[in-house]
Write a protein that holds these residues in place. Structure first.
Motif, PDB file in Angstrom:
ATOM      1  N   VAL A 250       0.859  -1.177   0.000  1.00 53.83           N
ATOM      2  CA  VAL A 250       0.000   0.000   0.000  1.00 53.83           C
ATOM      3  C   VAL A 250       0.900   1.234   0.000  1.00 53.83           C
ATOM      4  O   VAL A 250       1.705   1.432   0.904  1.00 53.83           O
TER       5      VAL A 250
ATOM      6  N   ASP B 202      -3.106   0.754  -3.556  1.00 53.02           N
ATOM      7  CA  ASP B 202      -2.900  -0.569  -2.951  1.00 53.02           C
ATOM      8  C   ASP B 202      -2.460  -1.539  -4.055  1.00 53.02           C
ATOM      9  O   ASP B 202      -3.239  -2.329  -4.568  1.00 53.02           O
TER      10      ASP B 202
ATOM     11  N   ARG C  32      -5.005  -8.943   0.314  1.00 51.06           N
ATOM     12  CA  ARG C  32      -5.382  -7.851  -0.589  1.00 51.06           C
ATOM     13  C   ARG C  32      -6.680  -8.171  -1.319  1.00 51.06           C
ATOM     14  O   ARG C  32      -7.516  -7.283  -1.528  1.00 51.06           O
TER      15      ARG C  32
ATOM     16  N   TYR D 221      -9.091  -0.371   5.013  1.00 51.14           N
ATOM     17  CA  TYR D 221      -8.445   0.934   4.875  1.00 51.14           C
ATOM     18  C   TYR D 221      -8.982   1.898   5.925  1.00 51.14           C
ATOM     19  O   TYR D 221     -10.167   1.930   6.201  1.00 51.14           O
TER      20      TYR D 221
END
Length: 395
Positions: free
Chosen positions: A25, A36, A234, A394
């Motif tokens: 990130v 990201d 991710r 996030y």
């Protein structure tokens, strides 16, 4: 300053910025954006003021060029993209779209210049940055003969761009380009005996599946590499962000419906009472795996689950996590390859039960596939914390 010192300075700044919770990130506070990246990128070059950076992938023949043009350089996002093409020897038709209430531009492009030994193809976008900090331009490309095979990867890079805190909880620019916001339809949910009237996008399940399929294709590139766990995390981060963009109103309506009873149940932490109701609710969903094939994600999209589709542990955990996060709770999900399982994580400091510690906080676990279990209850055979990986959203 000589070029060598400039590069050392840039690399030192970037490395200090990247030493965060997620390996790839990339935040650039000077301009207020975050990318990201899929795992495996390295910074190859950059300007001292961080307005230009070139990244190359260590496994794939993919490059990403990030450039911020000053606000007064161009009159529009499309003009900025065409101007970039002119400078780089690129070409492509541009399309405008509104993303984050700003007019942006997207293009499928070809690229051939003196710095490249062969023709490249890929995708690009321009996003106007907040506070008139400039035109954020991102180009993701690969040699033309392999660009089609890399397309999901190239698109994933662009879709991971975030330019303000609100975009941390919203659909990405590429998914928005492919599936613009459309009409809504009524959705009736029953949670804790309460009827919740809300709305969901008519095409949200299709759009969400578009992202899931793409991100799963990206994950599978790393499934048997040293990046496997980070790529898996991710995948879920990208799904969570997209899901949050589709559940804002739903979360608001659920909270309004459940809050009065929750305040009576737990006046000090009514959100904990809501979390428990959501856990009980999902525990009674129809259980069914989304896929048994390695080529397709075993994950039911959040819109499809809300519309009454089948689900299993990770989609249920994700559903609760994104709803509670809209309500202000600190949430995550936990995934385990060893246990082939996923659980909700939610931080309520004063509540007792089984927790997993992450970055200074203790997250109560929530088991979504066994009926009538309360927050903080965990199967005795799955309590090895080293076998659980957090998916932090996030923030």
């Amino acid at each position: 300053m000589c070029m060598t010192r400039v590069k050392i300075a840039v690399f030192s700044i970037i490395l200090s910025l990247f030493a965060g919770a997620y390996a790839d990130v990339f935040p650039v506070p000077e301009y207020g954006y975050v990318i990201d990246f899929p795992e495996g990128f390295s910074l190859e070059d950059g300007s001292e003021d961080l307005s230009m950076m070139l990244f190359k992938h260590t496994m794939l023949p993919v490059q990403v060029l990030v450039k911020v043009w000053s606000q007064d350089s161009y009159a529009s996002a499309e003009a900025a993209l065409q101007g970039t093409f002119l400078k780089l020897g690129a070409s492509g038709e541009t399309a405008s779209l509104v993303w984050r209430n700003r007019t942006c531009a997207v293009s499928k492009m070809t690229l051939q210049n003196a710095a490249l030994t062969e023709k490249h193809s890929g995708w690009s976008c321009v996003i106007p940055l907040a506070e008139k900090k400039g035109w954020l331009t991102v180009l993701s490309y690969a040699p033309a003969e392999v660009a089609f095979d890399c397309e999901q990867f190239l698109l994933s890079v662009l879709d991971s761009v975030m330019t303000d805190r609100g975009s941390y909880k919203d659909c990405g620019i590429i998914t928005t380009y492919a599936y613009p916001s459309g009409p809504k339809k009524e959705l009736l949910l029953t949670i804790g005996g309460k009827k919740v009237k809300t709305q969901i996008g008519v095409d949200d399940d299709t759009a969400a599946q578009f992202l899931i399929d793409r991100e799963w294709a990206v994950f599978t590139l790393f499934a048997n590499t040293k990046y496997a766990i980070e790529a898996w995390q991710r995948f879920y981060r990208m799904v969570a962000r997209d899901s949050m963009g589709r559940t804002k109103k739903i979360a608001f309506d659920i909270q309004n419906a459940l809050l009065p009873d929750a305040q009576q149940t737990d006046s000090s932490q009514p959100l904990a009472a809501i979390a428990q109701e959501l856990l009980f609710w999902t525990q009674h969903f129809k259980y069914e795996r989304a896929s048994d094939s390695a080529d397709k994600a075993d994950f039911a999209s959040i819109p499809s689950v809300l519309k009454g589709g089948a689900s299993d542990c990770d989609s249920r955990s994700m559903l609760i996590a994104v709803l509670l996060r809209h309500m202000g709770a600190d949430t995550c999900i936990f995934i385990s390859a060893a246990y082939s399982h996923a659980m909700l994580g939610v931080a309520f400091p004063d509540k007792k039960g089984q927790t997993i510690h992450v970055d200074g906080a203790d997250y109560l676990v929530g088991e979504t596939t066994a009926k009538n279990l309360t927050l903080g209850m965990m199967d005795a055979s799955m309590q090895d914390r080293d076998k659980w990986y957090p998916v932090m959203f996030y923030d």
